[in-house]
Design a protein around this motif. Structure first.
Motif, PDB file in Angstrom:
ATOM      1  N   GLU A  51     -10.555  -0.697  13.034  1.00  0.00           N
ATOM      2  CA  GLU A  51     -10.416   0.603  12.971  1.00  0.00           C
ATOM      3  C   GLU A  51      -9.654   0.721  14.529  1.00  0.00           C
ATOM      4  O   GLU A  51     -10.109   0.172  15.474  1.00  0.00           O
ATOM      5  CB  GLU A  51     -11.563   1.773  13.119  1.00  0.00           C
ATOM      6  CG  GLU A  51     -11.265   3.167  13.158  1.00  0.00           C
ATOM      7  CD  GLU A  51     -12.526   4.008  13.122  1.00  0.00           C
ATOM      8  OE1 GLU A  51     -12.143   5.390  13.429  1.00  0.00           O
ATOM      9  OE2 GLU A  51     -13.377   3.453  13.199  1.00  0.00           O
ATOM     10  N   VAL A  52      -8.591   1.597  14.604  1.00  0.00           N
ATOM     11  CA  VAL A  52      -7.788   1.782  15.897  1.00  0.00           C
ATOM     12  C   VAL A  52      -7.623   3.161  16.097  1.00  0.00           C
ATOM     13  O   VAL A  52      -7.440   3.976  15.122  1.00  0.00           O
ATOM     14  CB  VAL A  52      -6.374   1.022  15.775  1.00  0.00           C
ATOM     15  CG1 VAL A  52      -6.836  -0.615  15.926  1.00  0.00           C
ATOM     16  CG2 VAL A  52      -5.659   1.406  14.675  1.00  0.00           C
ATOM     17  N   ASN A  53      -7.315   3.782  17.431  1.00  0.00           N
ATOM     18  CA  ASN A  53      -6.939   5.020  17.506  1.00  0.00           C
ATOM     19  C   ASN A  53      -5.884   5.121  18.715  1.00  0.00           C
ATOM     20  O   ASN A  53      -6.221   5.131  19.581  1.00  0.00           O
ATOM     21  CB  ASN A  53      -8.220   5.815  17.880  1.00  0.00           C
ATOM     22  CG  ASN A  53      -7.998   7.239  18.021  1.00  0.00           C
ATOM     23  OD1 ASN A  53      -6.981   7.839  17.291  1.00  0.00           O
ATOM     24  ND2 ASN A  53      -8.827   8.042  18.570  1.00  0.00           N
ATOM     25  N   VAL A  54      -4.703   5.234  18.114  1.00  0.00           N
ATOM     26  CA  VAL A  54      -3.475   4.933  19.328  1.00  0.00           C
ATOM     27  C   VAL A  54      -2.665   6.340  19.415  1.00  0.00           C
ATOM     28  O   VAL A  54      -2.701   6.941  18.418  1.00  0.00           O
ATOM     29  CB  VAL A  54      -2.670   3.861  18.848  1.00  0.00           C
ATOM     30  CG1 VAL A  54      -3.438   2.437  19.069  1.00  0.00           C
ATOM     31  CG2 VAL A  54      -2.168   4.105  17.646  1.00  0.00           C
ATOM     32  N   SER A  55      -2.135   6.269  20.510  1.00  0.00           N
ATOM     33  CA  SER A  55      -1.085   7.542  20.488  1.00  0.00           C
ATOM     34  C   SER A  55       0.370   6.913  20.789  1.00  0.00           C
ATOM     35  O   SER A  55       0.498   5.993  21.642  1.00  0.00           O
ATOM     36  CB  SER A  55      -1.324   8.581  21.832  1.00  0.00           C
ATOM     37  OG  SER A  55      -1.476   7.580  23.121  1.00  0.00           O
ATOM     38  N   ALA A  56       1.142   7.430  19.964  1.00  0.00           N
ATOM     39  CA  ALA A  56       2.759   6.772  19.873  1.00  0.00           C
ATOM     40  C   ALA A  56       3.641   8.085  19.636  1.00  0.00           C
ATOM     41  O   ALA A  56       3.406   8.889  18.963  1.00  0.00           O
ATOM     42  CB  ALA A  56       2.673   5.820  19.122  1.00  0.00           C
ATOM     43  N   GLY A  85       5.252   3.529  22.827  1.00  0.00           N
ATOM     44  CA  GLY A  85       4.340   4.005  23.528  1.00  0.00           C
ATOM     45  C   GLY A  85       5.015   4.951  24.562  1.00  0.00           C
ATOM     46  O   GLY A  85       6.146   5.042  24.886  1.00  0.00           O
ATOM     47  N   GLU A  86       3.871   5.876  25.115  1.00  0.00           N
ATOM     48  CA  GLU A  86       4.461   6.968  26.222  1.00  0.00           C
ATOM     49  C   GLU A  86       4.676   5.872  27.486  1.00  0.00           C
ATOM     50  O   GLU A  86       3.969   5.171  27.985  1.00  0.00           O
ATOM     51  CB  GLU A  86       3.402   7.631  26.787  1.00  0.00           C
ATOM     52  CG  GLU A  86       2.610   8.585  25.446  1.00  0.00           C
ATOM     53  CD  GLU A  86       1.626   9.604  25.765  1.00  0.00           C
ATOM     54  OE1 GLU A  86       1.497  10.293  26.607  1.00  0.00           O
ATOM     55  OE2 GLU A  86       0.427   9.064  25.065  1.00  0.00           O
ATOM     56  N   GLY A  87       6.141   6.324  27.990  1.00  0.00           N
ATOM     57  CA  GLY A  87       6.510   5.496  29.068  1.00  0.00           C
ATOM     58  C   GLY A  87       7.626   4.532  28.497  1.00  0.00           C
ATOM     59  O   GLY A  87       8.470   4.000  29.573  1.00  0.00           O
ATOM     60  N   ASP A  88       7.813   4.221  27.335  1.00  0.00           N
ATOM     61  CA  ASP A  88       9.064   3.442  26.806  1.00  0.00           C
ATOM     62  C   ASP A  88      10.214   4.371  26.485  1.00  0.00           C
ATOM     63  O   ASP A  88       9.929   5.743  26.377  1.00  0.00           O
ATOM     64  CB  ASP A  88       8.546   3.006  25.351  1.00  0.00           C
ATOM     65  CG  ASP A  88       7.380   1.772  25.437  1.00  0.00           C
ATOM     66  OD1 ASP A  88       7.369   1.318  26.497  1.00  0.00           O
ATOM     67  OD2 ASP A  88       6.774   1.694  24.433  1.00  0.00           O
ATOM     68  N   SER A  89      11.133   3.776  27.032  1.00  0.00           N
ATOM     69  CA  SER A  89      12.406   4.752  27.061  1.00  0.00           C
ATOM     70  C   SER A  89      13.131   4.757  25.643  1.00  0.00           C
ATOM     71  O   SER A  89      12.620   4.046  24.793  1.00  0.00           O
ATOM     72  CB  SER A  89      13.465   4.163  27.878  1.00  0.00           C
ATOM     73  OG  SER A  89      13.845   2.744  27.518  1.00  0.00           O
ATOM     74  N   PHE A 120       3.752  16.444  23.486  1.00  0.00           N
ATOM     75  CA  PHE A 120       5.370  16.152  23.633  1.00  0.00           C
ATOM     76  C   PHE A 120       5.717  15.409  24.844  1.00  0.00           C
ATOM     77  O   PHE A 120       5.115  15.293  25.753  1.00  0.00           O
ATOM     78  CB  PHE A 120       5.948  17.507  23.679  1.00  0.00           C
ATOM     79  CG  PHE A 120       5.717  18.478  22.342  1.00  0.00           C
ATOM     80  CD1 PHE A 120       6.445  18.233  21.233  1.00  0.00           C
ATOM     81  CD2 PHE A 120       4.966  19.492  22.161  1.00  0.00           C
ATOM     82  CE1 PHE A 120       6.414  19.090  20.095  1.00  0.00           C
ATOM     83  CE2 PHE A 120       4.451  20.112  21.152  1.00  0.00           C
ATOM     84  CZ  PHE A 120       5.215  19.756  19.898  1.00  0.00           C
ATOM     85  N   SER A 121       6.616  14.611  24.481  1.00  0.00           N
ATOM     86  CA  SER A 121       7.355  13.909  25.566  1.00  0.00           C
ATOM     87  C   SER A 121       8.874  14.047  25.509  1.00  0.00           C
ATOM     88  O   SER A 121       9.586  14.990  24.271  1.00  0.00           O
ATOM     89  CB  SER A 121       7.218  12.371  25.406  1.00  0.00           C
ATOM     90  OG  SER A 121       7.806  11.891  24.393  1.00  0.00           O
ATOM     91  N   VAL A 126       4.247  13.387  20.474  1.00  0.00           N
ATOM     92  CA  VAL A 126       3.452  12.306  20.444  1.00  0.00           C
ATOM     93  C   VAL A 126       2.407  12.376  19.468  1.00  0.00           C
ATOM     94  O   VAL A 126       1.601  13.349  19.493  1.00  0.00           O
ATOM     95  CB  VAL A 126       2.966  12.017  22.049  1.00  0.00           C
ATOM     96  CG1 VAL A 126       1.847  10.898  21.922  1.00  0.00           C
ATOM     97  CG2 VAL A 126       4.020  12.069  23.084  1.00  0.00           C
ATOM     98  N   LEU A 127       2.088  11.505  18.721  1.00  0.00           N
ATOM     99  CA  LEU A 127       1.156  11.563  17.701  1.00  0.00           C
ATOM    100  C   LEU A 127      -0.257  10.554  18.105  1.00  0.00           C
ATOM    101  O   LEU A 127      -0.218   9.544  18.724  1.00  0.00           O
ATOM    102  CB  LEU A 127       1.794  10.749  16.323  1.00  0.00           C
ATOM    103  CG  LEU A 127       3.109  11.650  16.036  1.00  0.00           C
ATOM    104  CD1 LEU A 127       3.467  10.969  14.669  1.00  0.00           C
ATOM    105  CD2 LEU A 127       3.031  13.027  15.832  1.00  0.00           C
ATOM    106  N   ALA A 128      -1.258  11.456  17.679  1.00  0.00           N
ATOM    107  CA  ALA A 128      -2.485  10.415  17.621  1.00  0.00           C
ATOM    108  C   ALA A 128      -2.836   9.720  16.115  1.00  0.00           C
ATOM    109  O   ALA A 128      -2.890  10.564  15.267  1.00  0.00           O
ATOM    110  CB  ALA A 128      -3.800  11.277  18.012  1.00  0.00           C
TER     111      ALA A 128
END
Length: 305
Positions: A51-56, A85-89, A120-121, A126-128
């Motif tokens: 099981e994973v839980n990521v934001s992207a 990921g957050e921070g990726d251009s 938001f970015s 941004v989704l969980a």
């Protein structure tokens, strides 16, 4: 093969029971902590049930429809969304993960898209994404082809996310899947066993029929001869009193060379042992008939006449 499939069914059944028990236990706990997919690490951020839980966020420029064809016929299709990921251009070529959804899953994901939003970015929402870490569902090669076309590369901890579209509880609750899988494999094993039994039965019947045919129609080298075996025909031989005799013409004088020869042959024939009777002839064996000597005399006589 049937035995091997049966063994495999039991092994899979036991394995599925262990996995279901682990999922039920995981359901009693909280999901893994939400982590930026750019910082995701399989060893630290994935549970024992994967099981994973990521934001992207999803870069829509790389949305793909993956189609699997066989001989030009569409066998399956998936809709791929590439995760960053957050921070990726926006220009980043290092993909952090991907979603591979069926058409029904895509519709469900789009319908409830808002429930996954956590912020938001500059690139959008941004989704969980809480779900299982998958293997690409057989489409990993097509994903690699699409990435090559778009000059994308996979990050070190790249992950296929299979989101819990119906909720975490529904995904981790046991539904008797091990028993279903066990019955399915056992049915296949039973089918293989039945096929083998039918094949063996027909093979034995064919062999038995062949053997019966050989016994019913034996090849008898003596068939049609006076000494045919009892299986082919009744033995038929002349009696001992029916011995062939040398016959001398009345025009030949007894004191002539030919007459003396016939007298000698007749005397030798009278001194010979009696002819073999039918009950002394062994079945299917070749014997020399000692009464052939007089026949030679008859042959010579004919030559002389």
């Amino acid at each position: 093969m049937a035995g091997g499939l049966g063994y495999l069914a039991e092994k899979l059944y036991q394995q599925e029971l262990v996995e279901e028990a682990a999922k039920a236990e995981a359901l009693e706990r909280d999901p893994p902590a939400l982590v930026n997919i750019a910082s995701f690490n399989r060893d630290e951020n994935m549970s024992d049930v994967k099981e994973v839980n990521v934001s992207a966020w999803i870069n829509a420029d790389y949305n793909y429809e993956l189609i699997e064809r066989t001989n030009g016929i569409v066998r399956a299709r998936r809709f791929m969304y590439v995760l960053f990921g957050e921070g990726d251009s926006q220009d980043s070529k290092v993909a952090r993960g991907a979603l591979g959804l069926t058409e029904a899953q895509k519709e469900a994901f789009a319908t409830h898209y808002a429930r996954y939003g956590v912020g938001f970015s500059e690139h959008g929402a941004v989704l969980a994404l809480n779900g299982f870490a998958g293997s690409g569902n057989g489409f990993s090669s097509l994903v690699s082809d699409a990435f090559r076309d778009e000059a994308l590369t996979k990050s070190e901890n790249f992950v296929y996310v299979e989101p819990f579209l119906d909720g975490r509880e529904a995904a981790l609750t046991p539904y008797g899947e091990p028993e279903k899988a066990r019955k399915t494999v056992w049915m296949i094993a039973a089918g293989v066993a039945m096929f083998g039994a039918v094949k063996l039965l027909f093979k034995r019947q064919k062999t038995d029929q062949k053997h019966r045919t050989v016994r019913k129609h034996p090849e008898d080298r003596f068939a049609g001869s006076p000494i045919a075996s009892k299986r082919g025909r009744e033995a038929s031989m002349p009696m001992a009193t029916q011995r062939p005799q040398a016959v001398m013409s009345k025009n030949i004088a007894k004191d002539s060379p030919i007459g003396r020869m016939y007298s000698r042959i007749a005397e030798e024939a009278n001194q010979a042992e009696p002819a073999l009777t039918p009950d002394r002839v062994p079945e299917n064996r070749t014997r020399v008939n000692r009464t052939t000597e007089p026949r030679k005399a008859v042959w010579k006589k004919n030559q002389c006449s």
